[in-house]
Design an enzyme around this catalytic site. Structure first.
Site, PDB file in Angstrom:
ATOM      1  CD  GLU A  76      40.759  39.070  41.904  1.00 38.04           C
ATOM      2  OE1 GLU A  76      40.353  39.738  42.994  1.00 38.04           O
ATOM      3  OE2 GLU A  76      41.831  38.077  42.283  1.00 38.04           O
ATOM      4  CG  ASP A  77      43.016  41.474  36.957  1.00 41.61           C
ATOM      5  OD1 ASP A  77      43.426  40.868  38.084  1.00 41.61           O
ATOM      6  OD2 ASP A  77      42.523  41.069  36.063  1.00 41.61           O
TER       7      ASP A  77
END
Ligand code: MN
Length: 711
Positions: A76-77
């Site tokens: 996600e990051d």
């Protein structure tokens, strides 16, 4: 921040067989992926996944869970992709990381706390593996512990609210009370800081006034139990600020009126000792009526087991006492996690994953209501299920492959029956569309609409199929009945008899029917003819004798000769004719209209006369050409405008004849000095044939215009 070797040592302390190399690789991989990213606290971002992994290790989870904890934010990051994870750590880890990532994305979309219950359900539905949920909970716990670093008030409150509404109940649902208590307390501190501070202050005041009463009560309880020969461990605590606050709200009482802000726990070795300890306490102190609960013989749905009682205890304090075995205690605190680890040591015969599932299934088996159970089944331990939402947010569980029709019937039979269309996530999509997890489905209904027989070919739920079949059966019967009654009435008329049902009742036996209605149905189906019924009813009639053969007929397999009608979707035995207005031809898109007492009339889909049936959708029958109409002959109708000149009519008929069309009827509908308007019925093979004829006519100079009749 926990260092690499500390994490590995912690894991190895409870799982000596843990995959040390995988833990090391995940640690380094995550550190590199997060690079120089920072948390709101100013700490390196990497500290977060490490803390999450540490929490998972405290829950004594398996290596895969801890590796997932380390990697949970990489997709996600950071620039890392799921493929990268799969290549480096294999498909199991990739699947778990993907699950956590999906839950995080889900979180970003939701700001409707009103939907909390549904959101909880969806989280469960999307947690394909209980470990996904556990990693997510650990993630949330660490985020809550560091919530104060977030500057934005609004965001902090939103996260706290979400924790209170969604994650704390989820933790409780899977039996993780310690996690639930901490999540709740952290959220409480953010949402109601004043209330919490007030309660904490009063607890402190009570403690001072009583001179720290808890240890004294522990000591006295321990002594009493020991005197009774029990090896028991007694714990005491104040209840959490949040649980006190909730009780104050719930019971609308002030803090001073709350008697039991202290709870004590007695831990013993066996179930027998639990009841022994209960006896000891009940004989030593006054029992508070109505407080005794036996969750050992009847565990809570989340598998919580314990004896609860309330007594006026030492120092005349009203206290709550929970009695349980040490194993029950572990389970109560850590939920499914403990359940797994506890049994791991004792003769493991299969892999931990399967154990997880088995234990969870055990818990599910103890679920109380159907709602409870349904909710648990959202965990994709049942990968053959799909979960979709109603517009109001109710969750509907369906087998995989289910369509909006299944959904509609699952909501309510009537909604299924009257379904005319469906919006999936706001888009109008075909009724045969297969639903996906999390889809929001809006069913459009229309009063008087009825199930379509071809739904049966794509529905997957038994309920939908049964309803559709039953409808078709009753509809068929109703149609046969109407048709049969009309036939019998007509036969009476032709015979010069006044129609009455009384003579029919007298001859039911002859036709093997129980009721007059059954007789009509038999006639409608063609098992008996109207003539036969009249002859049976009036045996004195001159030619009655020769004609009664109903029993013989009833035995034969009944089928009116509708085999000549090359149309699908008809009810067997039902009279069919083609509409005189639009003259449908093979190849036309067609629809059947049920006319009471007359059977079905076939119209082209664009026939203007259909408009008069728009308010009666129950009459509409979804029909189609079978495609084996090659040998049959059909009549097409055209309207021709032709110049009023000698020989022109001849050109018209010649052109039609040349194209193989046979004129069966010709009528001049309008005659002016310059033009004729003529309606021509032509026997043709199909719509293509008629189109060829029309094209040829249009190519004929004397013909002004040619149109197919449209009703
Ligand atoms: Mn995270």
């Amino acid at each position: 921040m926990m260092r690499q070797f500390e994490l590995v040592e912690l894991v190895k302390s409870y799982d000596p067989g843990a995959d040390e190399a995988a833990l090391d690789r995940a640690y380094v991989y995550s550190m590199k992926a997060h690079g120089s990213q920072l948390r709101a606290s100013g700490d390196p971002y990497f500290s977060h996944p490490v803390e999450v992994a540490g929490l998972l290790a405290q829950m004594k989870l398996d290596t895969a869970s801890i590796v997932t904890g380390l990697l949970h934010d990489t997709v996600e990051d950071t620039l890392v992709t799921l493929d990268d994870i799969e290549r480096s750590f294999g498909s199991e880890i990739a699947r778990l990381v993907d699950g956590v990532t999906k839950l995080s994305r889900l979180e970003l979309q939701s700001d409707q706390t009103k939907q909390a219950e549904n959101f909880r359900k969806l989280v469960l539905a999307m947690s394909e593996d209980i470990r996904v949920l556990l990693v997510k909970l650990a993630d949330r716990l660490h985020n809550m512990r560091t919530l104060r670093f977030i500057k934005d008030d609004e965001k902090r409150r939103r996260i706290a609210r979400e924790t209170m509404d969604i994650y704390a109940p989820l933790a409780e649902r899977i039996g993780m009370h310690r996690m639930k208590d901490e999540l709740e307390d952290l959220a409480f501190a953010e949402l109601y800081p004043d209330a919490r501070a007030g309660i904490v202050a009063r607890l402190g005041f009570l403690r001072e006034k009583g001179g720290n009463i808890v240890p004294r009560i522990i000591a006295e309880l321990s002594r009493k139990l020991k005197e009774d020969g029990l090896d028991a461990q007694v714990q005491g605590r104040e209840k959490s600020a949040y649980s006190i606050w909730r009780k104050m709200q719930h019971k609308a009482v002030a803090f001073e009126q709350l008697s039991d802000v202290m709870a004590f726990r007695v831990l013993v070795g066996t179930v027998g000792e639990c009841y022994h300890a209960l006896g000891t306490i009940h004989s030593a102190y006054h029992v508070v009526p109505g407080r005794f609960k036996d969750y050992i013989s009847t565990p809570k749905p989340n598998n919580y087991r314990s004896l609860h009682t309330g007594v006026i205890g030492p120092e005349r304090q009203r206290i709550e006492v929970q009695i349980r075995t040490r194993e029950m205690h572990e389970v109560a605190e850590l939920g499914v996690a403990a359940h797994w680890t506890y049994k791991q040591g004792a003769g493991r015969t299969d892999g931990p994953q399967y154990r997880w599932l088995r234990e969870l299934v055990d818990i599910l088996d103890h679920a109380s209501g159907p709602e409870e159970f349904l909710e648990h089944t959202r965990l994709e331990m049942f990968p053959d299920q799909v979960f979709a939402f109603t517009p109001k947010g109710d969750l509907i569980a369906l087998p995989r492959g289910a369509t909006p029709i299944d959904f509609a019937y699952a909501v309510h039979s009537q909604i299924g029956d009257q379904c005319v269309g469906a919006k999936i996530n706001g888009r109008l999509l075909p009724l045969r569309t297969q639903l996906a997890n999390g889809d929001q489905v809006e069913i459009m209904t229309s009063k008087g609409q009825t199930p379509s027989p071809d739904w049966e070919s794509f529905v997957v739920t038994g309920k939908a199929r049964a309803r559709i079949r039953r409808f078709i059966r009753t509809q068929q019967r109703a149609q046969y009945l109407d048709l049969g009654r009309a036939i019998v009435q007509k036969a009476f008329r032709q015979d010069g008899q006044e129609f009455s049902e009384r003579p029919l009742e007298a001859v039911l036996k002859v036709f093997n029917c129980a009721t007059v209605e059954d007789l009509y149905v038999a006639v409608g189906q063609g098992i008996a003819t109207g003539r036969e019924v009249v002859n049976a009813a009036f045996p004195q009639h001159p030619d009655a004798k020769n004609k009664i053969v109903p029993l013989a007929r009833a035995r034969r397999k009944a089928q009116i000769s509708d085999t000549a009608v090359p149309i699908r979707g008809l009810i067997p035995g039902m009279a069919v004719h083609f509409a005189g207005c639009c003259h449908p031809l093979p190849g036309d898109r067609i629809v059947g209209i049920v006319i009471t007492g007359k059977g079905v009339t076939i119209h082209t889909i664009d026939c203007e006369n259909l408009e008069s049936f728009t308010d009666e959708p129950e009459r509409w029958l979804d029909v189609a050409w079978t495609g084996d109409e090659a040998d049959s002959v059909h009549v097409g109708r055209i309207n021709v405008t032709i110049a009023n000149e000698p020989g022109n009519l001849g050109s018209l008929t010649t052109t039609i004849g040349k194209q193989g069309g046979n004129i069966s009827n010709l009528k001049i509908t309008n005659r002016s000095t310059d033009f004729f308007e003529i309606m021509v019925d032509i026997e043709v093979a199909d719509v293509k044939h008629l189109t060829t004829i029309i094209a040829a006519l249009r190519a004929t100079p004397v013909i002004n215009s040619v149109e197919r009749a449209r009703g």
